[in-house]
Design a protein around this motif. Structure first.
Motif, mmCIF file in Angstrom:
data_model
loop_
_atom_site.group_PDB
_atom_site.id
_atom_site.type_symbol
_atom_site.label_atom_id
_atom_site.label_comp_id
_atom_site.label_asym_id
_atom_site.label_seq_id
_atom_site.Cartn_x
_atom_site.Cartn_y
_atom_site.Cartn_z
ATOM 1 N N LEU A 159 28.275 -69.346 -15.559
ATOM 2 C CA LEU A 159 27.704 -70.430 -14.770
ATOM 3 C C LEU A 159 28.517 -70.544 -13.491
ATOM 4 C CD1 LEU A 159 25.891 -72.908 -14.254
ATOM 5 C CD2 LEU A 159 27.485 -74.263 -15.636
ATOM 6 N N LEU A 160 27.875 -70.395 -12.350
ATOM 7 C CA LEU A 160 28.563 -70.382 -11.060
ATOM 8 C C LEU A 160 28.033 -71.471 -10.143
ATOM 9 C CD1 LEU A 160 30.253 -69.032 -8.728
ATOM 10 C CD2 LEU A 160 28.230 -67.580 -8.322
ATOM 11 N N ARG A 161 28.968 -72.191 -9.520
ATOM 12 C CA ARG A 161 28.605 -73.082 -8.412
ATOM 13 C C ARG A 161 29.133 -72.423 -7.138
ATOM 14 N NH1 ARG A 161 29.939 -79.575 -7.674
ATOM 15 N NH2 ARG A 161 28.318 -79.948 -6.105
ATOM 16 N N PRO A 162 28.258 -71.740 -6.397
ATOM 17 C CA PRO A 162 28.726 -70.971 -5.255
ATOM 18 C C PRO A 162 28.860 -71.823 -4.000
ATOM 19 C CG PRO A 162 26.373 -70.690 -5.479
ATOM 20 C CD PRO A 162 26.804 -71.614 -6.602
ATOM 21 N N PRO A 163 29.565 -71.325 -3.006
ATOM 22 C CA PRO A 163 29.599 -72.018 -1.726
ATOM 23 C C PRO A 163 28.243 -71.898 -1.044
ATOM 24 C CG PRO A 163 30.688 -69.900 -1.551
ATOM 25 C CD PRO A 163 30.378 -70.100 -3.012
ATOM 26 N N ALA A 164 28.020 -72.679 0.001
ATOM 27 C CA ALA A 164 26.747 -72.621 0.725
ATOM 28 C C ALA A 164 26.653 -71.318 1.517
ATOM 29 C CB ALA A 164 26.631 -73.818 1.664
ATOM 30 N N GLY A 165 25.432 -70.880 1.706
ATOM 31 C CA GLY A 165 25.198 -69.741 2.580
ATOM 32 C C GLY A 165 25.469 -68.381 1.981
ATOM 33 N N VAL A 166 25.265 -68.219 0.678
ATOM 34 C CA VAL A 166 25.436 -66.904 0.055
ATOM 35 C C VAL A 166 24.348 -65.968 0.578
ATOM 36 C CG1 VAL A 166 25.407 -65.629 -2.107
ATOM 37 C CG2 VAL A 166 26.489 -67.874 -2.004
ATOM 38 N N THR A 167 24.748 -64.785 1.028
ATOM 39 C CA THR A 167 23.798 -63.832 1.590
ATOM 40 C C THR A 167 23.145 -62.988 0.508
ATOM 41 O OG1 THR A 167 25.456 -62.084 1.880
ATOM 42 C CG2 THR A 167 25.212 -63.693 3.672
ATOM 43 N N ALA A 168 22.009 -62.377 0.857
ATOM 44 C CA ALA A 168 21.315 -61.484 -0.074
ATOM 45 C C ALA A 168 22.196 -60.290 -0.428
ATOM 46 C CB ALA A 168 19.998 -61.021 0.541
ATOM 47 N N ARG A 169 23.011 -59.834 0.511
ATOM 48 C CA ARG A 169 23.893 -58.703 0.236
ATOM 49 C C ARG A 169 24.929 -59.056 -0.820
ATOM 50 N NH1 ARG A 169 27.558 -55.385 4.716
ATOM 51 N NH2 ARG A 169 28.437 -53.860 3.236
ATOM 52 N N THR A 170 25.518 -60.238 -0.685
ATOM 53 C CA THR A 170 26.500 -60.681 -1.680
ATOM 54 C C THR A 170 25.857 -60.838 -3.048
ATOM 55 O OG1 THR A 170 27.855 -61.802 -0.019
ATOM 56 C CG2 THR A 170 28.082 -62.544 -2.297
ATOM 57 N N ALA A 171 24.678 -61.471 -3.069
ATOM 58 C CA ALA A 171 23.976 -61.650 -4.338
ATOM 59 C C ALA A 171 23.613 -60.301 -4.949
ATOM 60 C CB ALA A 171 22.716 -62.485 -4.126
ATOM 61 N N GLY A 172 23.284 -59.327 -4.097
ATOM 62 C CA GLY A 172 22.944 -58.003 -4.590
ATOM 63 C C GLY A 172 24.107 -57.306 -5.275
ATOM 64 N N LYS A 173 25.317 -57.537 -4.768
ATOM 65 C CA LYS A 173 26.499 -56.950 -5.400
ATOM 66 C C LYS A 173 26.686 -57.487 -6.820
ATOM 67 C CE LYS A 173 29.112 -56.188 -1.105
ATOM 68 N NZ LYS A 173 30.331 -56.571 -0.345
ATOM 69 N N ILE A 174 26.506 -58.801 -6.958
ATOM 70 C CA ILE A 174 26.637 -59.402 -8.286
ATOM 71 C C ILE A 174 25.503 -58.944 -9.189
ATOM 72 C CG2 ILE A 174 26.611 -61.578 -9.567
ATOM 73 C CD1 ILE A 174 29.221 -61.076 -8.184
ATOM 74 N N ALA A 175 24.286 -58.802 -8.619
ATOM 75 C CA ALA A 175 23.135 -58.366 -9.418
ATOM 76 C C ALA A 175 23.386 -56.985 -10.020
ATOM 77 C CB ALA A 175 21.875 -58.353 -8.560
ATOM 78 N N ALA A 176 23.955 -56.093 -9.223
ATOM 79 C CA ALA A 176 24.253 -54.753 -9.730
ATOM 80 C C ALA A 176 25.276 -54.822 -10.860
ATOM 81 C CB ALA A 176 24.776 -53.879 -8.595
ATOM 82 N N ARG A 177 26.228 -55.720 -10.724
ATOM 83 C CA ARG A 177 27.255 -55.886 -11.762
ATOM 84 C C ARG A 177 26.640 -56.448 -13.039
ATOM 85 N NH1 ARG A 177 32.947 -55.458 -9.654
ATOM 86 N NH2 ARG A 177 34.249 -55.706 -11.503
#
Length: 233
Positions: free
Chosen positions: A128-146
Motif C-alpha cells: 500500500l503506497l501513498r505517493p507524492p503528487a505528480g507521479v509520471t507514467a514513466r515512474t509508474a511503468g518502472k514499478i509496473a514492470a517490477r
C-alpha cells in the motif's frame, strides 16, 4: 506488532458473443508479458466488482479502502507493506484483517519512496503506497514492470498512472448518533469501481459496519427488513 522502517532524507454486448468475450477478457487479465497473473484474495464484499491479480496496480481514494484490500490477502497469510502513510491507523487495519505481525511500515520514506516501494515489491505480496503528487507514467511503468516480475500487487492511495481499477467512496452517511448524542457506530457508503474506460460499477456497503468490518448491503435484504418492520408495527 507491525515492523516499522525509517528511511532518510465496456461491458460485453448483450448477445451470444458475450460469454466468448468474457472468456477472452479473463485470459488476457491472467497473462501479461508472458507472466501468469494469479488471483489474489479480495474482500468478499466487493469480490464481484474487483479481482486483485498479481502484477496489477489499483487506486483508492482513502486509506480505509486500502486497508480492506490488504486485509483479505493478509488473512490468507500474505506479507504486506505500507509506504508513505505516516498516519496509517494500525488498529483500524487490524480490524479489517491486516495481520500486523506480517506487515512492514515505512511511514516516512522521503525522497527514497520509489526505492523503498521497489524493494518491498520484491519481498512482500501487497504494498500500500501513498505517493507524492505528480507521479509520471514513466515512474509508474518502472514499478509496473517490477510488479509483474515479482508477482506482487500495488494498492495506491492517491493518483497513479495506468492503474487497472479505481475505487472511490461516492456517498457516505453515518448512523448511531441520535439528535447529536451517542456514538457513531456504522457508516453506509456507495462504492464506485471503475476499470479503465468501462462504465463505473457501484455497490452499497456498511463500511465500517457496527463490528468495524466491511459488509455488502443487498437490496433484497433491505426489502425484507422493511416488510418485517411493517408487519410487526
Amino acid at each position: 506488532m507491525a515492523r516499522t522502517l525509517t528511511l532518510a532524507g465496456e461491458d460485453a454486448p448483450d448477445n451470444g458473443a458475450a460469454p466468448t468475450l468474457e472468456q477472452l477478457r479473463t485470459r488476457i487479465a491472467g497473462m501479461q508479458d508472458g507472466v501468469p497473473r494469479v488471483p489474489v484474495p479480495t474482500h468478499p464484499a466487493i469480490a464481484d466488482l474487483l479481482q486483485l491479480r498479481t502484477g496489477g496496480a489499483y487506486q483508492v481514494d482513502r486509506p480505509s479502502l486500502g486497508m480492506a484490500l490488504l486485509g483479505a490477502a493478509s488473512r490468507e497469510g500474505a506479507w504486506s507493506a505500507v509506504v508513505g502513510a505516516g498516519d496509517f491507523g494500525v488498529e483500524a487495519a487490524a480490524e479489517l484483517g491486516v495481520d500486523l505481525t506480517r506487515t512492514i511500515l515505512v511511514p516516512d520514506p522521503g525522497d527514497q519512496w520509489l526505492e523503498a516501494t521497489a524493494a518491498l515489491v520484491d519481498v512482500v505480496s501487497v504494498v500500500l503506497l501513498r505517493p507524492p503528487a505528480g507521479v509520471t507514467a514513466r515512474t509508474a511503468g518502472k514499478i509496473a514492470a517490477r510488479l509483474r516480475k515479482r508477482s506482487s500487487v500495488l494498492v495506491v492511495w492517491g493518483e497513479w498512472p495506468g492503474v487497472e481499477a479505481r475505487l472511490s467512496v461516492l456517498e457516505s452517511s453515518w448512523s448511531g448518533a441520535e439528535e447529536g448524542h451517542g456514538r457513531l457506530r456504522a457508516r453506509k457508503v456507495v462504492l464506485g469501481v471503475q476499470h479503465g474506460t468501462a462504465p463505473q460499477r457501484r455497490a452499497e456497503l456498511w463500511f465500517p459496519s457496527p463490528d468495524q468490518t466491511m459488509v455488502r448491503i443487498e437490496p433484497a435484504s433491505v426489502g425484507r427488513a422493511s416488510f418485517v418492520e411493517e408487519v410487526t408495527a
